[in-house]
Design a protein around this motif. Structure first.
Motif, short mmCIF file in Angstrom:
data_model
loop_
_atom_site.label_atom_id
_atom_site.label_comp_id
_atom_site.label_asym_id
_atom_site.label_seq_id
_atom_site.Cartn_x
_atom_site.Cartn_y
_atom_site.Cartn_z
N GLN A 79 -51.64 -17.81 50.68
CA GLN A 79 -52.00 -17.45 52.04
C GLN A 79 -51.52 -18.49 53.05
O GLN A 79 -51.12 -18.14 54.15
CB GLN A 79 -53.52 -17.31 52.14
N ASP A 80 -51.56 -19.75 52.68
CA ASP A 80 -51.25 -20.84 53.61
C ASP A 80 -49.79 -21.26 53.44
O ASP A 80 -49.38 -21.69 52.36
CB ASP A 80 -52.17 -22.03 53.32
N PRO A 81 -48.97 -21.14 54.49
CA PRO A 81 -47.55 -21.50 54.37
C PRO A 81 -47.32 -22.97 54.01
O PRO A 81 -46.27 -23.31 53.46
CB PRO A 81 -46.96 -21.18 55.74
N LYS A 82 -48.30 -23.83 54.28
CA LYS A 82 -48.14 -25.24 53.90
C LYS A 82 -48.06 -25.38 52.38
O LYS A 82 -47.44 -26.31 51.88
CB LYS A 82 -49.31 -26.08 54.43
N VAL A 83 -48.67 -24.45 51.65
CA VAL A 83 -48.63 -24.50 50.19
C VAL A 83 -47.20 -24.35 49.70
O VAL A 83 -46.76 -25.10 48.82
CB VAL A 83 -49.54 -23.42 49.57
N ILE A 84 -46.47 -23.40 50.26
CA ILE A 84 -45.08 -23.19 49.83
C ILE A 84 -44.26 -24.45 50.11
O ILE A 84 -43.48 -24.89 49.26
CB ILE A 84 -44.46 -21.98 50.56
N ARG A 85 -44.44 -25.04 51.27
CA ARG A 85 -43.71 -26.27 51.60
C ARG A 85 -44.04 -27.38 50.61
O ARG A 85 -43.16 -28.11 50.16
CB ARG A 85 -44.03 -26.71 53.02
N MET A 86 -45.33 -27.50 50.27
CA MET A 86 -45.75 -28.57 49.35
C MET A 86 -45.25 -28.30 47.93
O MET A 86 -44.79 -29.23 47.26
CB MET A 86 -47.27 -28.72 49.37
N ILE A 87 -45.33 -27.06 47.48
CA ILE A 87 -44.84 -26.72 46.13
C ILE A 87 -43.34 -27.00 46.04
O ILE A 87 -42.86 -27.54 45.05
CB ILE A 87 -45.17 -25.26 45.77
N ASP A 88 -42.60 -26.64 47.08
CA ASP A 88 -41.16 -26.94 47.10
C ASP A 88 -40.91 -28.44 47.02
O ASP A 88 -40.04 -28.89 46.27
CB ASP A 88 -40.50 -26.37 48.36
N LEU A 89 -41.67 -29.22 47.77
CA LEU A 89 -41.52 -30.67 47.75
C LEU A 89 -41.87 -31.25 46.38
O LEU A 89 -41.11 -32.06 45.82
CB LEU A 89 -42.39 -31.31 48.82
N VAL A 90 -42.98 -30.81 45.81
CA VAL A 90 -43.39 -31.29 44.48
C VAL A 90 -42.34 -30.91 43.44
O VAL A 90 -41.97 -31.73 42.58
CB VAL A 90 -44.79 -30.75 44.10
N TYR A 91 -41.82 -29.69 43.55
CA TYR A 91 -40.77 -29.26 42.61
C TYR A 91 -39.55 -30.17 42.74
O TYR A 91 -39.01 -30.64 41.73
CB TYR A 91 -40.38 -27.80 42.88
N ASP A 92 -39.12 -30.42 43.97
CA ASP A 92 -37.96 -31.29 44.18
C ASP A 92 -38.20 -32.69 43.63
O ASP A 92 -37.31 -33.31 43.05
CB ASP A 92 -37.60 -31.39 45.66
N MET A 93 -39.40 -33.19 43.80
CA MET A 93 -39.71 -34.57 43.38
C MET A 93 -39.91 -34.70 41.87
O MET A 93 -39.54 -35.73 41.29
CB MET A 93 -40.97 -35.07 44.09
N PHE A 94 -40.49 -33.69 41.23
CA PHE A 94 -40.88 -33.85 39.82
C PHE A 94 -40.19 -32.93 38.83
O PHE A 94 -40.21 -33.21 37.63
CB PHE A 94 -42.40 -33.66 39.69
N CYS A 95 -39.60 -31.84 39.28
CA CYS A 95 -39.07 -30.86 38.35
C CYS A 95 -37.55 -30.73 38.38
O CYS A 95 -36.94 -30.38 37.38
CB CYS A 95 -39.68 -29.47 38.61
N ARG A 96 -36.97 -30.99 39.52
CA ARG A 96 -35.52 -30.87 39.64
C ARG A 96 -34.86 -32.06 38.96
O ARG A 96 -35.33 -33.18 39.09
CB ARG A 96 -35.12 -30.81 41.12
N GLU A 97 -33.77 -31.78 38.25
CA GLU A 97 -33.06 -32.88 37.59
C GLU A 97 -32.44 -33.79 38.64
O GLU A 97 -31.85 -33.30 39.62
CB GLU A 97 -31.98 -32.32 36.67
N PRO A 98 -32.60 -35.08 38.46
CA PRO A 98 -32.03 -36.01 39.46
C PRO A 98 -30.51 -35.91 39.47
O PRO A 98 -29.87 -35.72 38.44
CB PRO A 98 -32.50 -37.37 39.00
N ARG A 99 -29.97 -36.05 40.67
CA ARG A 99 -28.52 -36.08 40.81
C ARG A 99 -28.04 -37.48 40.53
O ARG A 99 -28.58 -38.44 41.05
CB ARG A 99 -28.12 -35.66 42.22
#
Length: 124
Positions: A102-122
């Protein structure tokens, strides 16, 4: 940091010519309280996983149980907390309950957490 003067926040809504907005100490405390409540709601592995799954779209409680490998009671308890915090909404279709973010801030935070912890580092 002194709270005697308003704090400038670069790029905040209501920015002045320099791209900064000012918040009084009272306004900062209100925003800090809201931010802390938001982060506390996200700070549980089960709730974070639910939100990760919901970031791709609406899911039923049964779908979430299967994806998380958790019991219905545990999933429902975490969904209740997320609903209480206003982060997710639900709808009933027959006997099934469906949840979505419901809260658009959640999507922004999930994207940030994904980038920080789940995406393979370049590698450089």
């Amino acid at each position: 940091m002194s709270f005697d003067k308003p704090m400038a926040i670069p790029g905040a809504p209501g920015s002045d010519d320099d791209g900064c907005a000012t918040l009084s100490a009272d306004d900062m405390m209100v925003q800090a309280t809201a931010a802390a409540a938001f982060l506390k709601a996200l700070s549980h592995e089960g709730r974070l996983m639910i939100l990760c799954h919901l970031s791709s779209g609406e899911k039923s409680v049964t779908e979430l149980e299967q994806k998380l490998g958790s019991r219905q009671a545990a999933v429902s308890q975490q969904l209740a907390r997320l609903r209480l915090e206003g982060l997710v909404s639900c709808r009933r279709d027959g006997k099934a309950m469906y949840y979505s973010i419901q809260d658009p801030k959640v999507i922004r935070m999930i994207d940030l957490v994904y980038d920080m912890f789940c995406r393979e580092p370049r590698l450089a």
